[in-house]
Design an enzyme around this catalytic site. Structure first.
Site, PDB file in Angstrom:
ATOM      1  N   ASP A   1      -7.416  -1.484   5.744  1.00  0.00           N
ATOM      2  CA  ASP A   1      -8.141  -2.719   6.025  1.00  0.00           C
ATOM      3  C   ASP A   1      -9.164  -3.008   4.933  1.00  0.00           C
ATOM      4  O   ASP A   1      -9.349  -4.160   4.514  1.00  0.00           O
ATOM      5  CB  ASP A   1      -8.847  -2.618   7.379  1.00  0.00           C
TER       6      ASP A   1
ATOM      7  N   SER B   1       0.851  -1.185   0.000  1.00  0.00           N
ATOM      8  CA  SER B   1       0.000   0.000   0.000  1.00  0.00           C
ATOM      9  C   SER B   1       0.887   1.236   0.000  1.00  0.00           C
ATOM     10  O   SER B   1       1.747   1.382   0.865  1.00  0.00           O
ATOM     11  CB  SER B   1      -0.903   0.017   1.237  1.00  0.00           C
TER      12      SER B   1
END
Length: 324
Positions: A249, A217
């Site tokens: 998440d 990420s």
């Protein structure tokens, strides 16, 4: 069905204030409480998209009972392992001006015997539930041997089940050593765990240890999938503002959703541009929600079909995600 292990669950409390100010008494305008920890956030997002999940988590004390009752109220399947310590609380303070401020308690000490019960629960589900994937997401409570993460990954491999691990530090290394299908750190977690000075070097180190794919990420710089041979990169969804808590998440949930929607090779999955765009869309949708662990499926679909890249990028995932 996807098994989701949350090693360090929490009662997630979100305070909304008019403006965050250090050292001043502030009136809380709104309070939200949710069952949290990164794995439970992943599970709640998956459930919102219609994916069946089964949570495995250690819980203790009144806070642990509250989490279990809240999961029941949400009709989310879960296997709880009783621990002697008290399940932690995390507090996130948000306003409409600054990046959220998060306070994460370390969590209770979990004994080796209690971890063995968690492992037994995971293995039983792998044996009987016919899962399509195992997700391990979040921090480990203080004093936990990170090798426990490798044990869960090894169990998934033995059952031919895809595993995705979103952990940091030695737990991330243990997952790679055990042959995790996907290791999914953010960029700062990757560099810290491996000691590398750049993303590609860090990803190659995890791949050399045994991970099949490393997905990183990058926040405002998007998301990337690394294999030994190549890197696939996708930009962040543009023009999204709001509460970035839990965006990482949700991206994990989007990635596993995309991968389990097709025939999967637990040893060599195809993490292509479509899978990464799905992860980015889920992450962006989470930014629009007031608390972590939520997405609106309509927002996900809108971001998946959007081609607008002319506005400002989404907030950085390197600073997002619920307290682990």
């Amino acid at each position: 069905m996807i098994i989701v292990v949350t090693p360090n669950p929490a009662v997630d409390v979100t305070y909304r204030v008019a403006e965050q100010r250090i050292g001043e008494t502030q009136r809380v305008l709104d309070v939200a409480r949710r069952p949290g920890g990164k794995g439970l956030n992943v599970g709640r997002v998956l459930a919102a998209g219609g994916t069946e999940t089964h949570a495995v988590l250690p819980l203790g004390g009144p806070a642990g009972r509250w989490v279990a009752d809240a999961l029941d109220a949400l009709r989310l399947a879960h296997t709880d392992v009783a621990v002697t310590g008290e399940t932690r609380t995390t507090v996130t303070v948000v306003d409409d001006h600054e990046h959220p401020t998060m306070f994460g308690e370390p969590g209770p000490r979990v004994t080796p015997d209690e971890w063995e019960t968690v492992t037994t629960s995971v293995e039983r589900l792998l044996d009987t539930a016919g899962p399509t994937a195992l997700v391990v997401s979040g921090s480990l409570p203080s004093g936990t041997d990170p090798a426990v993460v490798g044990t869960w990954v090894a169990a998934a491999r033995a059952h031919g089940v895809l595993s995705l691990v979103d952990c940091s530090g030695d737990a991330l290394l243990a997952a790679a050593d055990a042959g995790a299908t996907i290791c999914k750190p953010n960029r700062s977690e990757l560099l810290e765990a491996t000691g590398a000075t750049d993303e590609r070097t860090g990803a190659l180190l995890l791949l050399a240890r045994g991970a099949a794919v490393v997905v990183v990420s990058r926040g405002a710089d998007g998301i990337a999938a690394h294999t030994v041979d190549h890197v696939i990169e996708v930009p962040a969804v543009a023009g999204v503002t709001g509460n970035p808590t839990g965006a990482g998440d949700a991206a994990t949930a989007g990635l596993i959703t995309a991968l389990t929607a097709r025939p999967a090779d637990a040893s060599r999955p195809v993490v292509d541009e479509t899978a990464l765009r799905t992860a980015a869309a889920f992450g962006a949708a989470a930014v629009l929600r007031p608390v972590a662990g939520e997405v609106d499926p309509d927002d996900v679909r809108r971001f998946l079909t959007s081609t607008d890249t002319d506005t400002d990028p989404a907030p950085s995932d390197d600073r997002t995600g619920s307290p682990a």
